[in-house]
Design a protein around this motif. Structure first.
Motif, mmCIF file in Angstrom:
data_model
loop_
_atom_site.group_PDB
_atom_site.id
_atom_site.type_symbol
_atom_site.label_atom_id
_atom_site.label_comp_id
_atom_site.label_asym_id
_atom_site.label_seq_id
_atom_site.Cartn_x
_atom_site.Cartn_y
_atom_site.Cartn_z
ATOM 1 N N GLY A 31 7.311 -37.907 -9.449
ATOM 2 C CA GLY A 31 6.506 -38.484 -10.521
ATOM 3 C C GLY A 31 7.319 -38.964 -11.703
ATOM 4 N N GLY A 74 -1.657 -44.889 -13.277
ATOM 5 C CA GLY A 74 -0.657 -45.570 -12.466
ATOM 6 C C GLY A 74 -1.206 -46.124 -11.167
ATOM 7 N N ILE A 100 -1.649 -40.061 -13.102
ATOM 8 C CA ILE A 100 -1.777 -40.627 -11.752
ATOM 9 C C ILE A 100 -2.906 -41.648 -11.708
ATOM 10 C CG2 ILE A 100 -2.254 -40.088 -9.341
ATOM 11 C CD1 ILE A 100 -1.046 -37.306 -9.891
ATOM 12 N N ALA A 106 6.998 -42.698 -12.945
ATOM 13 C CA ALA A 106 5.705 -43.232 -13.379
ATOM 14 C C ALA A 106 5.812 -44.379 -14.384
ATOM 15 C CB ALA A 106 4.852 -42.099 -13.958
ATOM 16 N N ASN A 109 3.447 -36.581 -15.669
ATOM 17 C CA ASN A 109 3.232 -36.760 -14.242
ATOM 18 C C ASN A 109 4.077 -35.789 -13.425
ATOM 19 O OD1 ASN A 109 1.979 -38.039 -12.087
ATOM 20 N ND2 ASN A 109 3.543 -39.596 -11.890
ATOM 21 N N SER A 131 5.875 -39.977 -17.899
ATOM 22 C CA SER A 131 6.861 -39.426 -16.972
ATOM 23 C C SER A 131 6.816 -37.901 -16.967
ATOM 24 C CB SER A 131 8.266 -39.910 -17.344
ATOM 25 O OG SER A 131 9.223 -39.434 -16.424
ATOM 26 N N ASN A 145 -1.015 -41.215 -3.968
ATOM 27 C CA ASN A 145 -1.497 -40.979 -5.324
ATOM 28 C C ASN A 145 -2.996 -40.705 -5.352
ATOM 29 O OD1 ASN A 145 0.540 -41.453 -7.720
ATOM 30 N ND2 ASN A 145 1.151 -42.845 -6.105
#
Length: 456
Positions: free
Chosen positions: A220, A310, A307, A223, A28, A25, A106
Motif C-alpha cells: 500500500g 484509490g 483504498i 497509493a 494505506n 501512503s 483492492n
C-alpha cells in the motif's frame, strides 16, 4: 507556490499535495494486521535480532521499489496506478492483467477490512456480532458515501485519520516500553498449549514465510501514484511522499516490535496472536479490550478510505485507456470518479455478504506480486523503448538497484507459488484470458486510428 486549478466538472482536479500523499501512503500501509503480525513473525523466526532485521529489510525492500515507482509515475503521470507503465511497456494484454488484478485485489480488500471493522465493533457491542455482514456493508457504504461528493471530503478524512492513527500507534509503543513487562505465566494462561511448543529451528522456509507476512504489512506504500493527476506538483511531491512515508512506517514497525519484545520477551511474543492487545489490556485492565477494538477500528477505517479513493482512480484510468467501460471516466463536480466509485461499491458489498473476498484474495495474491514485478520490470523496457522521454525523476543507482528489487520480487513470487501452487494455476488461467482480450482491444484501437484520417 504552485497554483491550484479551479474545480472543473468532468475531469480530475488539482486539489491535492504532499500532505495528502503522505497521509494516503501511511494510512494505506498501516492496517489492523500489524496487531497480530509481530507474533506470527516471531513464531516463525524466534530470534530477536532476526525479527528486527527482517522488519528493517521490509522497509528497505519497498524503498527500493519506491525508487523505481518514482521514475515511472513522474515519467507517465496518468491516473490508474501500476498498470499504466506496464501497459506502455508490454502492451494491452499484460496491462489489462495488471489493471484488473489491482482493482480486484483492492475491491476485495474493501470487503475484507469492512468485515474486520464489523468484528471489532461486535467486540464492543456484542448484540451486533450476529449481524456482521450488514454492519460491514454499513462501514463500506458510509466511507464510499463520504467520498462521493468530492475529493476534498476524502482528503480531509484521510489526512486527519492518518494523523490520529500514527498518534495512537506511537502511544501503544510508549505504553509497551514504559509499562511493567508482562509475566510469561500470564501469557501462558491465555495462550494455552501453544506456549508449550518448543521454539522451532530457524530454517530457510521459515524465514521466507516470516518475510512474506512482513512484506504484506508494507503493501500500500505506492497509493500516492493513483493520484498523480490530482497533485499540483506531482513530480516533486510523490517521490518525496513515498520516501518519507516508507521511512516513517519502517521506524514505527521496528519500534513497535522492539517495544513488544520489551513488554513480552520472545517466548511470550511467540505465544500471542494479538500481542498489541495483550500489552494494552495489561496496562488498562478490563477496559483495555474496548480500547483495542477502538484502536483497530480507527486503523482499519483510515485504510479503507485510502483504498476506496484509490480504487476508483484505477477504474477511471482503465476506462480512459479503453480497458473498461467508458462510463467509468465520468467525474463529478467535486472531482470524484463517481461512476467508478459506484461500480466498486456494487462489487464490494456482495463480496461482503458472500464471503467471496477470501477466494479473491487467494486468486489475486500471487498475481499482485507478479503485477508489481512487471511494474518494476517496465522501467528497463521503457528506458530501452523511449530513451529520450523526459524523466523528472531518474531511478537512483540504475540499473543495479532496480535490478536488485526485481530479483527480490521475482524470488518472492517463486516462493509464493511454491508454497501455494494453485495460485500459479490461477495466474496462468487469467493470463490466458487477458492475452486474447488485450489483442482484440489493441486491434480495435489500431483499426480506429487507421480509419480516422479517412473519415476526417
Amino acid at each position: 507556490m504552485a497554483s491550484i486549478a479551479l474545480p472543473v466538472s468532468g475531469q480530475l482536479q488539482l486539489r491535492l499535495g504532499i500532505v495528502f500523499a503522505l497521509a494516503v501512503s501511511v494510512g494505506n500501509v498501516i492496517g489492523s494486521g500489524i496487531m497480530g503480525t509481530p507474533g506470527l513473525v516471531a513464531n516463525q523466526v524466534p530470534v530477536a535480532w532476526m525479527v528486527i532485521g527482517l522488519w528493517a529489510l521490509g522497509g528497505l525492500h519497498v524503498m527500493l521499489s519506491a525508487n523505481v515507482a518514482s521514475e515511472l509515475i513522474t515519467k507517465l503521470p496518468k491516473a490508474g496506478g501500476t498498470y499504466v507503465p506496464v501497459r506502455a511497456a508490454f502492451g494491452e494484454s499484460i496491462g489489462l492483467l495488471c489493471g484488473w488484478t489491482d482493482w480486484l485485489s483492492n475491491t476485495a480488500a474493501i470487503a475484507a477490512l469492512s468485515v474486520a471493522c464489523a468484528t471489532f465493533l461486535g467486540a464492543i457491542f456484542p448484540a451486533l456480532a450476529a449481524h456482521q455482514a450488514p454492519v460491514a456493508a454499513g462501514f463500506a457504504l458510509t466511507i464510499i458515501a463520504i467520498n462521493w461528493p468530492g475529493v476534498r471530503e476524502g482528503q480531509i478524512v484521510q489526512t486527519a485519520g492518518s494523523i490520529i492513527k500514527v498518534g495512537l500507534i506511537v502511544g501503544v509503543i510508549a505504553v509497551a516500553f514504559l509499562a511493567e513487562p508482562i509475566p510469561v505465566s500470564q501469557v501462558v494462561s491465555r495462550a494455552g498449549a501453544a506456549m508449550n511448543d518448543a521454539a522451532p529451528a530457524v530454517g530457510f522456509f521459515a524465514v521466507i514465510a516470516a518475510y512474506q507476512m512482513i512484506y504484506g504489512a508494507y503493501t500500500g506504500w505506492h497509493a500516492p501514484i493513483l493520484f498523480v493527476e490530482e497533485d499540483a506538483n506531482a513530480a516533486r511531491n510523490l517521490p518525496r511522499a513515498m520516501g518519507v512515508s516508507i521511512l516513517l512506517v519502517t521506524a514505527i514497525y521496528v519500534a513497535l516490535n522492539l517495544s513488544l519484545l520489551n513488554a513480552l520477551d520472545m517466548t511470550a511474543l511467540r505465544g500471542s496472536d494479538l500481542p498489541v492487545a495483550l500489552v494494552i489490556e495489561n496496562a488498562f485492565g478490563r477496559s483495555g479490550g474496548v480500547l483495542v477494538a477502538l484502536l483497530a477500528i480507527v486503523i482499519v477505517v483510515v485504510a479503507i478510505n485510502a483504498i476506496v479513493m484509490g480504487t476508483a482512480r484505477i477504474l477511471y484510468g482503465m476506462a480512459r485507456d479503453g480497458l473498461f467501460l467508458p462510463v467509468a471516466m465520468r467525474v463529478n463536480k467535486g472531482g470524484t470518479p463517481h461512476i467508478a466509485l459506484a461500480i466498486t461499491a456494487v462489487v464490494a458489498v456482495p463480496l461482503i455478504f458472500s464471503g467471496a473476498f477470501v477466494f479473491l484474495f487467494k486468486l489475486t495474491a500471487a498475481l499482485a506480486i507478479f503485477a508489481f514485478f512487471l511494474f518494476e520490470l517496465s522501467l528497463f523496457a521503457l528506458r530501452r523503448q523511449q530513451p529520450d522521454l523526459y524523466r523528472p525523476f531518474r531511478a537512483i543507482g540504475y540499473p543495479l538497484l532496480p535490478a536488485l528489487v526485481c530479483l527480490l520480487d521475482l524470488g518472492l513470487l517463486i516462493a509464493f507459488i511454491a508454497a501455494d501452487p494453485i495460485s500459479g494455476v490461477y495466474m496462468a488461467g487469467l493470463i490466458a484470458v487477458c492475452v486474447p482480450v488485450g489483442f482484440i482491444l489493441h486491434s480495435r484501437r489500431r483499426a480506429g486510428e487507421l480509419s480516422t484520417p479517412a473519415s476526417a
